[in-house]
Design an enzyme around this catalytic site. Structure first.
Site, PDB file in Angstrom:
ATOM      1  N   ALA A  68     -27.711 -21.733 -10.085  1.00 58.86           N
ATOM      2  CA  ALA A  68     -28.050 -22.631 -11.197  1.00 58.86           C
ATOM      3  C   ALA A  68     -26.942 -23.671 -11.380  1.00 58.86           C
ATOM      4  O   ALA A  68     -25.790 -23.469 -10.985  1.00 58.86           O
ATOM      5  CB  ALA A  68     -28.243 -21.829 -12.475  1.00 58.86           C
ATOM      6  N   MET A  69     -27.297 -24.791 -12.003  1.00 58.69           N
ATOM      7  CA  MET A  69     -26.357 -25.909 -12.136  1.00 58.69           C
ATOM      8  C   MET A  69     -25.140 -25.553 -12.988  1.00 58.69           C
ATOM      9  O   MET A  69     -24.094 -26.198 -12.875  1.00 58.69           O
ATOM     10  CB  MET A  69     -27.078 -27.125 -12.712  1.00 58.69           C
ATOM     11  CG  MET A  69     -27.538 -26.973 -14.155  1.00 58.69           C
ATOM     12  SD  MET A  69     -28.405 -28.434 -14.765  1.00 58.69           S
ATOM     13  CE  MET A  69     -30.082 -28.026 -14.337  1.00 58.69           C
ATOM     14  N   ARG A  70     -25.264 -24.522 -13.819  1.00 59.06           N
ATOM     15  CA  ARG A  70     -24.118 -24.141 -14.656  1.00 59.06           C
ATOM     16  C   ARG A  70     -23.043 -23.412 -13.850  1.00 59.06           C
ATOM     17  O   ARG A  70     -21.931 -23.219 -14.344  1.00 59.06           O
ATOM     18  CB  ARG A  70     -24.585 -23.271 -15.823  1.00 59.06           C
ATOM     19  CG  ARG A  70     -25.225 -21.961 -15.426  1.00 59.06           C
ATOM     20  CD  ARG A  70     -25.717 -21.196 -16.658  1.00 59.06           C
ATOM     21  NE  ARG A  70     -26.379 -19.940 -16.298  1.00 59.06           N
ATOM     22  CZ  ARG A  70     -27.659 -19.828 -16.013  1.00 59.06           C
ATOM     23  NH1 ARG A  70     -28.434 -20.910 -16.017  1.00 59.06           N
ATOM     24  NH2 ARG A  70     -28.203 -18.659 -15.707  1.00 59.06           N
ATOM     25  N   TYR A  71     -23.387 -22.987 -12.642  1.00 62.81           N
ATOM     26  CA  TYR A  71     -22.420 -22.271 -11.808  1.00 62.81           C
ATOM     27  C   TYR A  71     -21.794 -23.164 -10.742  1.00 62.81           C
ATOM     28  O   TYR A  71     -20.627 -22.989 -10.404  1.00 62.81           O
ATOM     29  CB  TYR A  71     -23.095 -21.080 -11.122  1.00 62.81           C
ATOM     30  CG  TYR A  71     -23.644 -20.049 -12.085  1.00 62.81           C
ATOM     31  CD1 TYR A  71     -22.811 -19.400 -12.989  1.00 62.81           C
ATOM     32  CD2 TYR A  71     -24.999 -19.726 -12.086  1.00 62.81           C
ATOM     33  CE1 TYR A  71     -23.315 -18.455 -13.875  1.00 62.81           C
ATOM     34  CE2 TYR A  71     -25.513 -18.783 -12.965  1.00 62.81           C
ATOM     35  CZ  TYR A  71     -24.669 -18.155 -13.852  1.00 62.81           C
ATOM     36  OH  TYR A  71     -25.160 -17.234 -14.734  1.00 62.81           O
ATOM     37  N   THR A  72     -22.556 -24.067 -10.178  1.00 61.09           N
ATOM     38  CA  THR A  72     -22.048 -24.868  -9.064  1.00 61.09           C
ATOM     39  C   THR A  72     -21.210 -26.039  -9.568  1.00 61.09           C
ATOM     40  O   THR A  72     -21.353 -26.501 -10.695  1.00 61.09           O
ATOM     41  CB  THR A  72     -23.207 -25.411  -8.208  1.00 61.09           C
ATOM     42  OG1 THR A  72     -24.052 -26.227  -9.021  1.00 61.09           O
ATOM     43  CG2 THR A  72     -24.019 -24.272  -7.630  1.00 61.09           C
TER      44      THR A  72
END
Length: 755
Positions: A122-126
Site C-alpha cells: 500500500a502507498m502508506r508503506y512504500t
C-alpha cells in the site's frame, strides 16, 4: 415565496441531440485527457501530473525518499481529482523495472514482482523519488519551453507537456483503452532510437526502411527473444499496426531445462500452472517435475526435469512454446495524440519527424527565452553603467528631488525598468569594483547573445546542437538491447494422439444409438448386456489412439477420439449426448481406421465413391455432410479398401445381376453422391432395382460365395474372372435359381477369413 422560472432562461434541446453531444464530450475527454499519450513527452495526463508533483515536492533523483502516499495525495489534491488507487497504480507502473523499459520513479519497498506485478504494498508503506532518467523530461521545464495551464480549480499552474529531450513515446511505450480506440506502443532501446533521430535530422527524406536499420524492433524490459520476422517488423513500422511475438529463453543444466527469461508481462506462476495441467492430463508424459527456483539474484529461473536423459529437450520446449505462455504475441497499435491535438496511428517516420519538430520547437523556445532574459539583463546593465559614469549627479538628484524617477529618466534617457533598478541599488554596490563586474557581465552576456542569435538564425546549427544533446543523453542513459531479435522456426505442439496408448479396441453401437468401447478384438458384441428394448446394431475394430467415425441415416459423419468412449463394462452412453443430429435421424454405422485409410461409401440405389477416412473427421457436433443420398436411398455398410491396385468391388442387384469392377475406376471424393457402380437401365430404375450386396474381393486369391436360402453358389478365381467388367457395363445375369441373393462371403483360397 417561490421565484417563478422565466421561460426564456430554459434551453430546449432534443434528447437524442443532448445525449449524443454529452457522449461525444465524454469520449473526447477520455481520448485526450486520460487514455492516450502525447507524442511530445509520451505521457498520459496522470503520469505527467505524478511526475510534476514529485518534481514540485523536491523529490529529485538523489534526494531523500518520501512516502508514496504524500505524492499521491499531492497529485490528487492539486492536479488530478480522481481515485487514489488508480493514481497509485499508475505510479507503481512507472517504478517497476519489469514494466517500464526506463523507469521514471525510483521506489523503495515492495513495488511488486515479475511473477505478480499487482503484489505491491500500500502507498502508506512504500517510499519513492524520481528516477535519474526523468531529467530527460524535466531539465528544461522552467526555461520557457512549454505552455502552462491552470489546474482543475484554477489555483495553480501545471505544464501541458514536458520538454522531453528524447522521444519517450518510443522509449517506454504505453498501453491504453479510450472510447472507440486504443493504443499499444512497445518500448524501444534508447541508443537505437537516438541514432534513428540523428539519422532523420541529417536525412529528412529517409523512409521507414532506412530508419529500421537503426531500430530493428522493440526492446522490452525482459530478455526474452523477439522472434517476429524482419519483414513483419518492417510492415509494422510502416503501418503503425501489427504484432510482436516473444519467446522465452532457456538453457540446459545437468540434463534439465532452465528457463531464464519470460516474455513481457508473463507470470512464472502461470507458466508452472499451465505445464502442471498438461502433466496432470497426461499430455506431457516425458516431464517428471517442474519447480520455481527464482530468487533475488535470478528473478526468472524455472526448472523442468525430464523423465529420461534420452528425451529431446528441444522438442519439449517447442511443444511448450506452442501450448503455454512461454511464447506470446503482443498487439502493436501506435496510436497517440499528435502536435495538432488529434489522435492518429503513426508510422515510424511520421512519429520521429513529428517528435523532432516538437524538439526543435522546444529548443528554439528555450533559446528565445534565454535570449529575452539576456536582452533584459543587458538593458539593465546599460542603465547601471550610466549611473557609474554620472555617479555624483545621480546621487544629487536622488537626494534633493522629491520625485527623482521622472528626472532621471528625462536627464539620462533611461527606461522605466532601468530607473527602478537604479533606485533599488544599495550603497555598497556603488563601489568601483561593481562597475568592473557589470562590464565583465555585459561582455559575457553579449557573447552569449551573439551565439544564441547565430543558432536561432541557422537551421543547420540548431540541428547540430540537437544532435549533440541527443548523443550526450544517449551516452548518459543508454544501455545495450535487452530483447534479442532472433529468427526462429514456428513452434509446433505434439500430436494429441502421440501420448494416447495404442491398444486394440472394439467399438460397439446399439440400435438405440448407445456407444461403448471394449478392449481387444476378440469381443462378441452380441453377447454384451444392453438396455431394455435395445440391441446390438454395428461394431468396428481398431486402436484406442484413432478417431471413431459415425454415420447417420442422412449421410452425415460425426467423429470422436476413440479413447474418450466409455468402457464396455457398462452400457455406454447415447451419442446424442455428444452430437446433435437432426430430429428422427438414427446412427447406422461406426468406423475406425487411420486417417489415410480408404473406404468405399455407397447407397443401395447404385451410387458410390472412395473417401479417405480423414475426410470424414469433423469437430462440428451437428456433423458433416458426406454422402448425398438420392430420394429413398439407404447407405450400405462402408467397406475398408486395403489395396487400391488389386481390389475389386462385387455388386449384386435385386434383378440378379453380378458385376465385379476394379475399385480404381471409382473417384476419390471428400463428399458427394458418387457415380454409378454399374449400369442400371432406366426401366429397371423405374422399378427401383437396388443393390442387395456389396463387398470387396481380390480375384487372384479370394473365393466368393453367394447364399440363397439354404443353397449357395461358390465362385473361384476362374469363375470370378468371367464376371469382371467395366463400371459402365450392366454386369452378367446370375444362373437361374441364384438371382435372389441373401448374403455374400469372401474367403481366402487357403484360409477362412470372412468379410
Amino acid at each position: 415565496m417561490q421565484t417563478a422560472i422565466v421561460q426564456e432562461d430554459i434551453e430546449r434541446q432534443p434528447l437524442h441531440q443532448f445525449t449524443e453531444q454529452a457522449y461525444l464530450d465524454y469520449a473526447m475527454y477520455v481520448i485526450l485527457d486520460r487514455a492516450l499519450p502525447h507524442i511530445g513527452d509520451g505521457l498520459k495526463p496522470v503520469q505527467r501530473r505524478i511526475i510534476y508533483s514529485m518534481f514540485d515536492l523536491g523529490l529529485k533523483a538523489g534526494s531523500k525518499y518520501k512516502k508514496s502516499a504524500r505524492t499521491v495525495g499531492d497529485t490528487l489534491g492539486r492536479f488530478h481529482p480522481h481515485g487514489d488507487m488508480a493514481c497509485y497504480e499508475a505510479m507503481v507502473l512507472m517504478a517497476q523495472p519489469f514494466s517500464f523499459r526506463y523507469p521514471l520513479v525510483d521506489g523503495q519497498g515492495n513495488w511488486g514482482s515479475i511473477d505478480d506485478p499487482k503484489s505491491f504494498a500500500a502507498m502508506r508503506y512504500t517510499e519513492s523519488r524520481l528516477a535519474a532518467f526523468t531529467d530527460v523530461l524535466l531539465s528544461e521545464l522552467g526555461q520557457g519551453t512549454v505552455d502552462w495551464k491552470a489546474n482543475f480549480d484554477g489555483s495553480l499552474d501545471e505544464p501541458t507537456l514536458f520538454p522531453a529531450r528524447l522521444p519517450n513515446i518510443l522509449l517506454n511505450g504505453t498501453t491504453g483503452i479510450a472510447v472507440g480506440m486504443a493504443t499499444d506502443i512497445p518500448p524501444h532501446n534508447l541508443c537505437e532510437v537516438a541514432e534513428a533521430c540523428i539519422y532523420l535530422l541529417k536525412h529528412p527524406n529517409a523512409d521507414v526502411a532506412d530508419l529500421c536499420q537503426y531500430i530493428p524492433g522493440p526492446d522490452y524490459p525482459t530478455k526474452a527473444e523477439i522472434i517476429t520476422p524482419a519483414a513483419d517488423l518492417l510492415k509494422m513500422y510502416e503501418t503503425g499496426n501489427g504484432s510482436i511475438r516473444m519467446r522465452a529463453c532457456y538453457t540446459t543444466e545437468n540434463g534439465d531445462i532452465v528457463i531464464t527469461a519470460l516474455p513481457h508481462q508473463t507470470s512464472g506462476g502461470k507458466i508452472i500452472t499451465q505445464i502442471a495441467a498438461q502433466m496432470t492430463a497426461k499430455k506431457l508424459p516425458m516431464v517428471e517435475d517442474i519447480r520455481d527456483e527464482s530468487d533475488h539474484e535470478n528473478p526468472v529461473r524455472l526448472v523442468i526435469i525430464p523423465r529420461s536423459s534420452r528425451i529431446d529437450l528441444d522438442s519439449i520446449m517447442t511443444h511448450l512454446f506452442a501450448t503455454t505462455d512461454l511464447e506470446r504475441s503482443f498487439r502493436v497499435n501506435v496510436n497517440m495524440i499528435g502536435l495538432d491535438g488529434r489522435p492518429q496511428v503513426k508510422n515510424l517516420k511520421l512519429l520521429l519527424s513529428e517528435w523532432l519538430e516538437f524538439r526543435i520547437q522546444s529548443v528554439r523556445r528555450r533559446f528565445e527565452y534565454r535570449l529575452d532574459k539576456i536582452q533584459k539583463r543587458l538593458h539593465l546593465l546599460e542603465g547601471l553603467l550610466i549611473v557609474y559614469l554620472n555617479l555624483d549627479e545621480v546621487i544629487t538628484i536622488i537626494r534633493d528631488e522629491d520625485k527623482p524617477k521622472a528626472i532621471l529618466m528625462k536627464k539620462f534617457g533611461l527606461s522605466d525598468v532601468q530607473t527602478e533598478a537604479i533606485l533599488d541599488l544599495k550603497l555598497r554596490q556603488l563601489a568601483k569594483l561593481e562597475e568592473q563586474k557589470i562590464q565583465g557581465e555585459q561582455n559575457t552576456l553579449s557573447k552569449e547573445q551573439n551565439s544564441l542569435e547565430e543558432i536561432l538564425n541557422s537551421e543547420k546549427k540548431l540541428n547540430n546542437l540537437i544532435i549533440r544533446e541527443i548523443k550526450a543523453d544517449a551516452k548518459k542513459y543508454g544501455d545495450p538491447r535487452h530483447s534479442p531479435i532472433i529468427q526462429r522456426e514456428q513452434a509446433q505442439a505434439f500430436d494429441a494422439t502421440t501420448f494416447i496408448p495404442s491398444d486394440p479396441i472394439t467399438v460397439v453401437l446399439s440400435a438405440k444409438g448407445w456407444v461403448r468401447a471394449a478392449k481387444g478384438h476378440d469381443i462378441d458384441p452380441s453377447t454384451l448386456n444392453y438396455r431394455a428394448g435395445d440391441e446390438f446394431y454395428d461394431d468396428c475394430r481398431g486402436r484406442s489412439n484413432q478417431q471413431v467415425v459415425f454415420l447417420d441415416a442422412s449421410g452425415r459423419s460425426y467423429a470422436l477420439p476413440a479413447h474418450t468412449l466409455p468402457s464396455a463394462r457398462g452400457q455406454g452412453e447415447p451419442l446424442t449426448g455428444r452430437f446433435t443430429p437432426r430430429s428422427g435421424i438414427d446412427f447406422i454405422h461406426v468406423l475406425l481406421g487411420e486417417s489415410n485409410s480408404n473406404f468405399l461409401l455407397a447407397s443401395d440405389l447404385g451410387y458410390g465413391f472412395i473417401s479417405m477416412f480423414g475426410d470424414l473427421y469433423t469437430k462440428n457436433k451437428a456433423g458433416k455432410a458426406v454422402i448425398t443420398l438420392p430420394q429413398g436411398a439407404k447407405i450400405l455398410s462402408p467397406l475398408l479398401i486395403t489395396d487400391l491396385d488389386n481390389e475389386y468391388y462385387v455388386v449384386i442387384t435385386s434383378a440378379g445381376y453380378l458385376s465385379i469392377v476394379s475399385v480404381s475406376e471409382l473417384p476419390n471424393l471428400a463428399k458427394g453422391k458418387g457415380i454409378k457402380l454399374l449400369n442400371i437401365p432406366a426401366k429397371s430404375k423405374a422399378e427401383k432395382e437396388t443393390i442387395v450386396a456389396l463387398t470387396l474381393i481380390n480375384p487372384t486369391r479370394d473365393i466368393l460365395t453367394l447364399y440363397i436360402g439354404k443353397r449357395h453358389l461358390t465362385l473361384k478365381s476362374r469363375d470370378i474372372e468371367a464376371y469382371i467388367s467395366k463400371r459402365s457395363h450392366r454386369g452378367q445375369k446370375l444362373p437361374r435359381g441364384f438371382q435372389k441373393v441373401d448374403s455374400v462371403t469372401v474367403t481366402h483360397q487357403a484360409g477362412k477369413d470372412l468379410f
